[in-house]
Design a protein around this motif. Structure first.
Motif, PDB file in Angstrom:
ATOM      1  N   THR A  59      -2.336   7.436  -4.145  1.00 55.56           N
ATOM      2  CA  THR A  59      -2.221   6.360  -3.162  1.00 55.56           C
ATOM      3  C   THR A  59      -3.355   6.494  -2.151  1.00 55.56           C
ATOM      4  N   ILE A  60      -3.787   5.354  -1.608  1.00 57.58           N
ATOM      5  CA  ILE A  60      -4.979   5.307  -0.770  1.00 57.58           C
ATOM      6  C   ILE A  60      -4.710   4.486   0.483  1.00 57.58           C
ATOM      7  N   ALA A  61      -5.254   4.937   1.589  1.00 57.69           N
ATOM      8  CA  ALA A  61      -5.338   4.147   2.817  1.00 57.69           C
ATOM      9  C   ALA A  61      -6.795   4.226   3.279  1.00 57.69           C
ATOM     10  N   THR A  62      -7.093   3.650   4.428  1.00 56.55           N
ATOM     11  CA  THR A  62      -8.456   3.742   4.956  1.00 56.55           C
ATOM     12  C   THR A  62      -8.424   4.092   6.425  1.00 56.55           C
ATOM     13  N   ASP A  63      -9.470   4.782   6.870  1.00 59.52           N
ATOM     14  CA  ASP A  63      -9.657   5.042   8.289  1.00 59.52           C
ATOM     15  C   ASP A  63     -10.196   3.770   8.948  1.00 59.52           C
ATOM     16  N   ALA A  64     -10.384   3.802  10.246  1.00 61.13           N
ATOM     17  CA  ALA A  64     -10.830   2.614  10.972  1.00 61.13           C
ATOM     18  C   ALA A  64     -12.154   2.073  10.444  1.00 61.13           C
ATOM     19  N   GLY A  66     -13.187   2.367   7.330  1.00 60.63           N
ATOM     20  CA  GLY A  66     -13.086   2.095   5.901  1.00 60.63           C
ATOM     21  C   GLY A  66     -13.133   3.332   5.030  1.00 60.63           C
ATOM     22  N   THR A  67     -13.293   4.517   5.603  1.00 62.66           N
ATOM     23  CA  THR A  67     -13.299   5.754   4.816  1.00 62.66           C
ATOM     24  C   THR A  67     -11.993   5.885   4.049  1.00 62.66           C
ATOM     25  N   PRO A  68     -12.037   6.078   2.732  1.00 65.12           N
ATOM     26  CA  PRO A  68     -10.802   6.222   1.953  1.00 65.12           C
ATOM     27  C   PRO A  68     -10.054   7.505   2.322  1.00 65.12           C
ATOM     28  N   LEU A  69      -8.735   7.391   2.444  1.00 62.31           N
ATOM     29  CA  LEU A  69      -7.870   8.501   2.825  1.00 62.31           C
ATOM     30  C   LEU A  69      -6.817   8.730   1.746  1.00 62.31           C
ATOM     31  N   MET A  70      -6.487  10.009   1.528  1.00 59.31           N
ATOM     32  CA  MET A  70      -5.481  10.369   0.531  1.00 59.31           C
ATOM     33  C   MET A  70      -4.580  11.461   1.079  1.00 59.31           C
ATOM     34  N   LEU A  71      -3.339  11.483   0.621  1.00 63.34           N
ATOM     35  CA  LEU A  71      -2.401  12.566   0.919  1.00 63.34           C
ATOM     36  C   LEU A  71      -2.124  13.267  -0.404  1.00 63.34           C
ATOM     37  N   LEU A  72      -2.535  14.529  -0.505  1.00 68.37           N
ATOM     38  CA  LEU A  72      -2.493  15.236  -1.781  1.00 68.37           C
ATOM     39  C   LEU A  72      -1.736  16.552  -1.665  1.00 68.37           C
ATOM     40  N   SER A  73      -1.114  16.948  -2.757  1.00 71.53           N
ATOM     41  CA  SER A  73      -0.408  18.221  -2.818  1.00 71.53           C
ATOM     42  C   SER A  73      -1.293  19.285  -3.443  1.00 71.53           C
ATOM     43  N   ARG A  74      -1.254  20.488  -2.884  1.00 74.05           N
ATOM     44  CA  ARG A  74      -2.026  21.594  -3.442  1.00 74.05           C
ATOM     45  C   ARG A  74      -1.496  22.020  -4.802  1.00 74.05           C
ATOM     46  N   LEU A  75      -0.301  21.570  -5.148  1.00 73.94           N
ATOM     47  CA  LEU A  75       0.254  21.884  -6.459  1.00 73.94           C
ATOM     48  C   LEU A  75      -0.351  21.011  -7.551  1.00 73.94           C
ATOM     49  N   SER A  76      -1.043  19.955  -7.157  1.00 81.45           N
ATOM     50  CA  SER A  76      -1.630  19.019  -8.118  1.00 81.45           C
ATOM     51  C   SER A  76      -2.984  19.520  -8.605  1.00 81.45           C
ATOM     52  N   PHE A 124      -2.585   6.522   7.425  1.00 83.22           N
ATOM     53  CA  PHE A 124      -2.065   6.649   6.061  1.00 83.22           C
ATOM     54  C   PHE A 124      -0.572   6.326   6.014  1.00 83.22           C
ATOM     55  N   LEU A 125       0.201   6.860   6.958  1.00 81.71           N
ATOM     56  CA  LEU A 125       1.639   6.633   6.935  1.00 81.71           C
ATOM     57  C   LEU A 125       1.999   5.200   7.328  1.00 81.71           C
ATOM     58  N   ALA A 126       1.147   4.534   8.088  1.00 83.58           N
ATOM     59  CA  ALA A 126       1.369   3.119   8.374  1.00 83.58           C
ATOM     60  C   ALA A 126       1.266   2.296   7.096  1.00 83.58           C
ATOM     61  N   ARG A 127       0.337   2.663   6.236  1.00 84.50           N
ATOM     62  CA  ARG A 127       0.164   1.959   4.956  1.00 84.50           C
ATOM     63  C   ARG A 127       1.219   2.400   3.936  1.00 84.50           C
ATOM     64  N   HIS A 128       1.593   3.676   3.964  1.00 84.17           N
ATOM     65  CA  HIS A 128       2.543   4.218   2.988  1.00 84.17           C
ATOM     66  C   HIS A 128       3.683   4.936   3.725  1.00 84.17           C
ATOM     67  N   PRO A 129       4.589   4.200   4.363  1.00 83.70           N
ATOM     68  CA  PRO A 129       5.627   4.828   5.195  1.00 83.70           C
ATOM     69  C   PRO A 129       6.550   5.775   4.421  1.00 83.70           C
ATOM     70  N   LYS A 130       6.769   5.534   3.131  1.00 81.76           N
ATOM     71  CA  LYS A 130       7.641   6.420   2.358  1.00 81.76           C
ATOM     72  C   LYS A 130       7.047   7.818   2.218  1.00 81.76           C
ATOM     73  N   ALA A 131       5.725   7.945   2.382  1.00 85.82           N
ATOM     74  CA  ALA A 131       5.080   9.249   2.254  1.00 85.82           C
ATOM     75  C   ALA A 131       5.455  10.188   3.385  1.00 85.82           C
ATOM     76  N   GLU A 132       6.069   9.650   4.447  1.00 84.01           N
ATOM     77  CA  GLU A 132       6.468  10.505   5.563  1.00 84.01           C
ATOM     78  C   GLU A 132       7.531  11.516   5.137  1.00 84.01           C
ATOM     79  N   LEU A 133       8.224  11.240   4.029  1.00 86.69           N
ATOM     80  CA  LEU A 133       9.248  12.150   3.530  1.00 86.69           C
ATOM     81  C   LEU A 133       8.665  13.501   3.140  1.00 86.69           C
ATOM     82  N   TYR A 134       7.401  13.496   2.694  1.00 90.10           N
ATOM     83  CA  TYR A 134       6.794  14.756   2.236  1.00 90.10           C
ATOM     84  C   TYR A 134       5.478  15.088   2.924  1.00 90.10           C
ATOM     85  N   ALA A 135       5.026  14.240   3.831  1.00 89.73           N
ATOM     86  CA  ALA A 135       3.737  14.478   4.491  1.00 89.73           C
ATOM     87  C   ALA A 135       3.728  15.776   5.279  1.00 89.73           C
ATOM     88  N   GLY A 136       4.889  16.218   5.732  1.00 85.19           N
ATOM     89  CA  GLY A 136       4.947  17.445   6.518  1.00 85.19           C
ATOM     90  C   GLY A 136       5.153  18.704   5.709  1.00 85.19           C
TER      91      GLY A 136
END
Length: 256
Positions: A59-64, A66-76, A124-136
């Motif tokens: 999943t992708i969001a962008t910074d102000a 336009g820089t692409p942003l990702m939330l990734l797991s180190r297990l991946s 990122f969480l504004a674009r993908h609010p469900k990701a807040e479940l594991y973002a922390g």
């Protein structure tokens, strides 16, 4: 008179893309639109064992800017690959009905780096609010792809290459707008849902939720749908933003 003076830029070969500034279509606008509106894409990394290309869906969001942003797991696997070899690429493709190759897509190449910037997390969480479940979770982290180049295929006979500065917005002079974004987004979502629906009318009925603002436009979501809405002219401060939003809502109500 040179041929390009008479009929515009001429390709040297049938498969050679135009530099974005010379393309006979709005390559920069199309590329930035894909960057802002596509919520997921294919991340290509270099495998740690043999260096082979490894593609995965993220999943992708962008910074102000336009820089692409990702939330990734180190297990991946892709995260382990990036930590060893930061070079990577992201494919943005909105898709649509019919032939998938007839629709615009953008490949952005560059280097991914871990970031703890609170703004990155918020956007990122504004674009993908469900990701807040594991973002922390301790094994998850935010990454920014620092672009070096882009390759746009806008459909038949529409190909262009882009530099990093053509992909991203210059935020110089817009610091107050970036700093005030969170408050403006919250205010619009709480008090002006009707206006958001007017802005995104071309993308279908809502309800629409604003996820981000920048000097060039705004990003909205409704369920799985996204909309990128540009201002009539770029804005650099909150005063100009307010005037633009009011004028856009008025024009939409009048059917202009």
């Amino acid at each position: 008179m040179a041929a390009e003076d008479a009929i515009g830029p001429v390709r040297k070969g049938p498969a050679e893309p135009f530099p974005a500034a010379q393309a006979p279509f709005d390559a920069i606008g199309m590329a930035r639109g894909l960057l802002r509106s596509v919520p997921s894409g294919a991340l290509a990394t270099l495998a740690t064992d043999d260096g082979a290309p490894f593609a995965s869906l993220v999943t992708i969001a962008t910074d102000a800017d336009g820089t692409p942003l990702m939330l990734l797991s180190r297990l991946s696997a892709h995260t382990r690959n990036l930590e060893a070899h930061p070079r990577c690429s992201l494919l943005f493709s909105k898709g649509g009905k019919g032939d998938p190759l007839a629709h615009p897509r953008l490949t952005v190449t560059g280097r991914a780096e871990r970031t703890d910037d609170p703004r990155v997390r918020a956007r990122f969480l504004a674009r993908h609010p469900k990701a807040e479940l594991y973002a922390g979770f301790p094994d998850f982290g935010f990454f920014a792809l620092r672009p070096s180049a882009g390759h746009l295929n806008g459909g038949f006979a529409k190909a262009a290459t882009l530099t990093a500065t053509e992909l991203l917005l210059d935020l110089e002079g817009a610091e107050a707008l970036v700093a005030g974004e969170a408050g403006a987004v919250a205010h619009m979502n709480a008090d002006h849902a009707d206006a958001l629906g007017l802005y995104a009318a071309a993308a279908g009925e809502g309800p629409w939720r604003l996820t981000g603002l920048d000097p060039e436009g705004m990003d909205l979501v409704s369920g799985e749908r996204t909309a990128r809405v540009l201002y009539p002219e770029p804005v650099r401060d909150m005063g100009a933003l307010r005037k633009s939003l009011v004028a856009m809502a008025a024009a939409a109500r009048e059917g202009r």
